[in-house]
Design a protein around this motif. Structure first.
Motif, PDB file in Angstrom:
ATOM      1  N   ASP A  59     -19.458  -5.733   5.294  1.00  0.00           N
ATOM      2  CA  ASP A  59     -20.771  -5.143   5.577  1.00  0.00           C
ATOM      3  C   ASP A  59     -20.710  -4.160   6.719  1.00  0.00           C
ATOM      4  OD1 ASP A  59     -22.879  -8.060   4.986  1.00  0.00           O
ATOM      5  OD2 ASP A  59     -21.977  -6.583   3.651  1.00  0.00           O
ATOM      6  N   LEU A  60     -19.694  -4.301   7.581  1.00  0.00           N
ATOM      7  CA  LEU A  60     -19.631  -3.425   8.747  1.00  0.00           C
ATOM      8  C   LEU A  60     -19.089  -2.044   8.400  1.00  0.00           C
ATOM      9  CD1 LEU A  60     -18.333  -5.848  11.482  1.00  0.00           C
ATOM     10  CD2 LEU A  60     -20.624  -5.061  11.114  1.00  0.00           C
ATOM     11  N   ILE A  61     -18.532  -1.920   7.199  1.00  0.00           N
ATOM     12  CA  ILE A  61     -17.953  -0.630   6.805  1.00  0.00           C
ATOM     13  C   ILE A  61     -19.081   0.292   6.379  1.00  0.00           C
ATOM     14  CG2 ILE A  61     -16.353   0.502   5.252  1.00  0.00           C
ATOM     15  CD1 ILE A  61     -14.984  -2.182   4.922  1.00  0.00           C
ATOM     16  N   VAL A  62     -19.118   1.485   6.949  1.00  0.00           N
ATOM     17  CA  VAL A  62     -20.209   2.401   6.620  1.00  0.00           C
ATOM     18  C   VAL A  62     -19.618   3.774   6.319  1.00  0.00           C
ATOM     19  CG1 VAL A  62     -20.599   3.085   9.019  1.00  0.00           C
ATOM     20  CG2 VAL A  62     -22.465   3.178   7.395  1.00  0.00           C
ATOM     21  N   THR A  63     -20.254   4.464   5.379  1.00  0.00           N
ATOM     22  CA  THR A  63     -19.773   5.799   4.999  1.00  0.00           C
ATOM     23  C   THR A  63     -20.683   6.838   5.604  1.00  0.00           C
ATOM     24  OG1 THR A  63     -19.076   4.835   2.923  1.00  0.00           O
ATOM     25  CG2 THR A  63     -19.160   7.223   3.023  1.00  0.00           C
ATOM     26  N   ARG A  64     -20.134   7.681   6.470  1.00  0.00           N
ATOM     27  CA  ARG A  64     -20.940   8.754   7.070  1.00  0.00           C
ATOM     28  C   ARG A  64     -20.273  10.082   6.778  1.00  0.00           C
ATOM     29  NH1 ARG A  64     -22.042   5.359  11.844  1.00  0.00           N
ATOM     30  NH2 ARG A  64     -24.042   4.426  11.361  1.00  0.00           N
TER      31      ARG A  64
ATOM     32  N   GLY B 195     -19.409  11.394   4.106  1.00  0.00           N
ATOM     33  CA  GLY B 195     -18.346  11.301   3.098  1.00  0.00           C
ATOM     34  C   GLY B 195     -17.099  10.592   3.582  1.00  0.00           C
ATOM     35  N   LYS B 196     -17.051  10.181   4.876  1.00  0.00           N
ATOM     36  CA  LYS B 196     -15.826   9.520   5.353  1.00  0.00           C
ATOM     37  C   LYS B 196     -16.103   8.042   5.614  1.00  0.00           C
ATOM     38  CE  LYS B 196     -14.677  12.528   8.566  1.00  0.00           C
ATOM     39  NZ  LYS B 196     -13.969  13.335   9.550  1.00  0.00           N
ATOM     40  N   THR B 197     -15.229   7.197   5.099  1.00  0.00           N
ATOM     41  CA  THR B 197     -15.360   5.764   5.363  1.00  0.00           C
ATOM     42  C   THR B 197     -14.174   5.365   6.221  1.00  0.00           C
ATOM     43  OG1 THR B 197     -16.147   5.647   3.117  1.00  0.00           O
ATOM     44  CG2 THR B 197     -15.818   3.575   4.241  1.00  0.00           C
ATOM     45  N   GLN B 198     -14.405   5.215   7.519  1.00  0.00           N
ATOM     46  CA  GLN B 198     -13.278   5.035   8.425  1.00  0.00           C
ATOM     47  C   GLN B 198     -12.562   3.720   8.229  1.00  0.00           C
ATOM     48  OE1 GLN B 198     -12.442   7.520   9.800  1.00  0.00           O
ATOM     49  NE2 GLN B 198     -13.938   8.555  11.091  1.00  0.00           N
ATOM     50  N   LEU B 199     -13.360   2.638   8.047  1.00  0.00           N
ATOM     51  CA  LEU B 199     -12.734   1.321   8.091  1.00  0.00           C
ATOM     52  C   LEU B 199     -12.336   0.800   6.732  1.00  0.00           C
ATOM     53  CD1 LEU B 199     -15.008  -0.419  10.711  1.00  0.00           C
ATOM     54  CD2 LEU B 199     -12.597   0.027  10.933  1.00  0.00           C
ATOM     55  N   GLU B 200     -12.298   1.659   5.680  1.00  0.00           N
ATOM     56  CA  GLU B 200     -12.153   1.018   4.379  1.00  0.00           C
ATOM     57  C   GLU B 200     -10.807   0.332   4.177  1.00  0.00           C
ATOM     58  OE1 GLU B 200     -11.762   5.116   1.912  1.00  0.00           O
ATOM     59  OE2 GLU B 200     -12.782   3.462   0.916  1.00  0.00           O
TER      60      GLU B 200
END
Lengths: 300, 465
Positions: free
Chosen positions: B404-409, B411-416
């Motif tokens: 749930d902490l993964i967020v896409t901003r 177009g980039k999803t840093q923690l995926e």
């Protein structure tokens, strides 16, 4: 109802040493005896209106709390008897019992508190409180040597009255200005104040200036003791100073005559429980968090 | 009395002998609740018909209708029990896990596996992934679990039903459905068999999402009501009585309690107030709407936090009623606090030492409010009071899905790819614990009490029960 107010005033005049709440309860008992009502509900309603009337005369917190407690104390029996006159008799008896108990309460408080005053102690107190006077009397009777600082407590200079009474007991007493509390606190060992009302959170409502004294004594790490009888426990829960209802803050005459209350000086303030070390009551020596426990037992 | 129960009791004896040898202090009177929340079958009522042979002279054994309390007391006297921790906070202990697996196997419920790397401070808690709900491992239709319960479990694990009141009410409604569809098998008593039927359901729900304190209290109440059904009672009558009891419980403890709390709380709201609320508490929203109906003039500041963003729901409900609101994130709380006159918080549970367990972030708000001398009011119904004692948020908590902490901003999803990075843990806590010094007032259906008086209320309530 007019005669009631007269009776109340007469009681206050007769015995100036008696707490105003005790006078109020005496008046209510007299009212109960004279009442010609036919139903229990009617009786209770007329008692409530009598209490309201009395708070219109003397707006202190103790009168309203005493009245409510009296009502509770006597109405616990009302369901048992069918006959109204027998019911009333039982209520009157319980009323007398209640009155007797609370007349003894000051003596009980004095007995508990005087042991906390050590020989050679310097005590700071605020304004004129008959309970504190009683405690200091008892301590003096126990041959303890102590000296007292009393704040002048404007606007009615009640502190001077306290100083007079203490001089009669041969206790060395000094009157200080209200503004000098911070100055004098480094010299004192403990602070004892009375209370007009003890609220559900364990805090107290007392003459204006008490809150300041409590904050200063907390800063100096001096114990802050409160002495109060149990009929002063009231079902209020103020969150801060402005949460105290206006009807307690000002004298009854002021409430009736003045239009704009914001220009008047409030007569009382609220001291939160975090600043109070211990409360001495006729129910025992309590910490502020235990007050709620006692209130639940009294009221629920 | 089935073979399994006999086996269980024998194992019980062995384990307790082992514990006796390990620990010095044995007698503990408060193990009741702990025993209940551990494999609830281990605190099973005494075997009804097989007496002295099993238990070595336990006095209460052969009486069927002995009150729960007496049973447990005799259990304690025969086997002085050491207080046991509930299983859901001992996940790093392999023995406990083995016991849990065996118990679930017996009840024919699949075991849910933990997901992802757990931060070491919280490795004693479960961490489940929302993408792997327990229902995928069940055969549908399940023969062991009632479909209403399966649906409820799915709703819990996916977060469709969230919030302590909502979860309790949903649980009680599901149990009503279970009772309606229940028929007593021949040669069995309703009062015993129904309780045993409910146990696998409760384990299943626990696997989907750990039970909350309010749900625990509701379940205790239901079990007590069921075991108090007299044996001569006909089935239809008994079922009707139980359904009625549950209806009453919901009505009294939740709906009417909310009305009583609103009545007290409205006294504390004065005109011109600026009230701060955090997240979405059904009770606090109810209070604010009631106060608005009574024509109090106030405005609300809603504080919200990631990843749940529950504040948006609260905002929507309040604005719909016409209350003027401001919305901030929790990082701005010290900026906005000088404007605030009161803080209203909801609670998940109130612990016996006066600590308030609530959504993570609550204790932060209470701390900052205290620093600004703003009064903090907690609103909580009495059915959420629990006998547990906790002083920190580590011992017993809940870990939500770390994804749930993964967020896409942009177009980039840093923690995926966080699972690929060794030693990187994502921590998504659900609850935290607020000390009573930060709370000025607790509003319950019994009235306004200071936070330190919670044990008094618990004592008064237990006397009533």
């Amino acid at each position: 109802l007019e005669s009631l107010v007269e009776y109340f005033r007469a009681q206050m005049r007769k015995d100036p040493d008696m707490a105003s709440a005790v006078a109020a309860i005496r008046t209510l008992l007299e009212f109960l005896k004279r009442d010609k009502g036919e139903t229990i509900l009617g009786l209770r309603e007329s008692l409530t209106s009598a209490t309201d009337c009395l708070t219109g005369v003397d707006s202190s917190v103790a009168v309203s709390s005493g009245g409510e407690l009296f009502l509770r104390f006597i109405s616990l029996t009302s369901l048992e008897h069918q006959d109204l006159s027998r019911c009333k008799k039982v209520m009157e008896e319980r009323g007398e019992l209640f009155l007797e108990k609370i007349s003894m309460s000051r003596a009980k408080v004095a007995k508990l508190c005087h042991t906390f005053i050590k020989d050679g102690a310097k005590i700071l107190t605020h304004s004129y409180s008959r309970v504190v006077l009683r405690v200091l009397e008892k301590a003096a009777a126990e041959k303890k040597r102590f000296s007292v600082y009393v704040t002048e407590s404007q606007p009615d200079a009640a502190g001077r009255q306290m100083a007079e009474a203490l001089r009669k007991l041969n206790v060395p007493v000094t009157v200080v200005l209200d503004a000098a509390v911070g100055y004098v606190l480094e010299k004192v060992d403990l602070v004892i104040v009375g209370a007009e009302g003890v609220v559900e959170s364990g805090g107290i409502i007392n003459k204006i200036g008490t809150y300041q004294m409590a904050v200063c004594s907390k800063a100096h790490n001096k114990p802050f003791y409160v002495v109060a009888e149990s009929f002063k426990f009231v079902r209020l829960y103020p969150l801060n100073q402005q949460d105290v209802p206006d009807k307690f803050k000002y004298k009854a005459d002021t409430l009736k005559t003045v239009q704009n209350l914001s220009e008047e000086h409030p007569m009382i303030d609220y001291t939160p429980p975090s600043l109070i070390t211990l409360l001495f009551t006729d129910l025992g020596v309590l910490t502020p968090s235990a007050v709620s426990d006692e209130l639940i037992k009294l009221y629920l | 009395m089935t073979k399994e129960e006999k086996q269980r009791l024998r194992k019980e004896k062995k384990q307790q002998k082992k514990n006796k040898e390990k620990k010095d202090d044995n007698a503990s009177q408060e193990s009741e609740k702990e025993k209940k929340s551990v494999s609830s079958s281990s605190s099973a009522p005494q075997p009804p018909t097989q007496p002295a042979t099993q238990k070595g002279g336990s006095s209460c054994c052969s009486l069927k209708n002995v009150h729960d309390m007496v049973q447990k007391v005799t259990l304690i006297l025969i086997f002085p029990v050491v207080k046991r921790l509930p299983e859901h906070i001992q996940v790093d202990n392999p023995d406990v896990l083995k016991k849990l697996a065996k118990k679930l196997e017996r009840q024919q419920i699949p075991l849910r596996l933990d997901y992802g790397y757990k931060v070491s401070l919280f490795s004693h808690l479960h961490q489940y992934s929302r993408k792997a709900p327990l229902t995928q491992q069940l055969s549908i239709p399940s023969s062991v679990i009632h479909p209403a319960i399966v649906r409820l479990g799915l709703q819990y694990s996916q977060g469709i039903v969230a919030g302590s009141n909502a979860r309790s009410v949903a649980l009680l409604h599901a149990f009503k459905q279970v009772i309606r569809d229940y028929t007593t098998p021949p040669n069995e008593e309703l009062s015993r068999d129904l309780v045993n039927k409910l146990k696998p359901y409760i384990s299943f729900l626990n696997q989907c999402r750990p039970l909350s304190a309010s749900m625990g209290n509701a379940i205790k109440y239901i079990k007590k009501e069921i075991s108090n059904i007299p044996s001569q009672c006909k089935e239809e009558e008994a079922k009707g009585k139980l359904l009625n009891c549950i209806e009453c419980y919901i009505n009294e403890k939740i709906i009417l309690a909310a009305k009583a709390i609103a009545k007290y709380a409205i006294e504390k709201i004065s005109d011109g107030d600026v009230i701060l609320v955090y997240g979405c508490s059904s009770l606090v929203n109810h209070i604010l709407c009631e106060a608005f109906e009574k024509n109090r003039k106030f405005r609300v500041i809603v504080v919200d936090s990631r990843p749940r963003l529950e504040g948006r729901e609260a905002l929507r409900r309040l604005v719909q009623r016409g209350i003027s609101c401001t919305y901030v994130l929790i990082s701005a709380v010290s900026y906005i606090l000088p404007e605030v006159s009161k803080v209203f918080l909801g609670a998940h549970a109130l612990l016996a030492n006066g600590y308030v367990m609530s959504r993570v972030g609550t204790s932060q708000i209470a701390l900052v409010a205290k620093a600004f001398n703003v009064p903090v009011l907690v609103c909580c119904e009495t059915y959420k009071f629990c006998e547990r004692v906790q002083t920190d948020s580590f011992v017993s908590n809940e870990l939500d899905d770390p994804d749930d902490l993964i967020v896409t901003r942009k177009g980039k999803t840093q923690l995926e790819d966080w699972q690929q990075v060794p030693l990187l843990g994502l921590l998504n806590l659900v609850y935290d614990v607020t000390p009573p010094d930060f709370v000025d007032l607790v509003i319950t259906d019994l009235g306004m009490i200071p936070c330190t008086s919670v044990p008094v209320v618990l004592r008064v309530k237990n006397v009533d029960l």
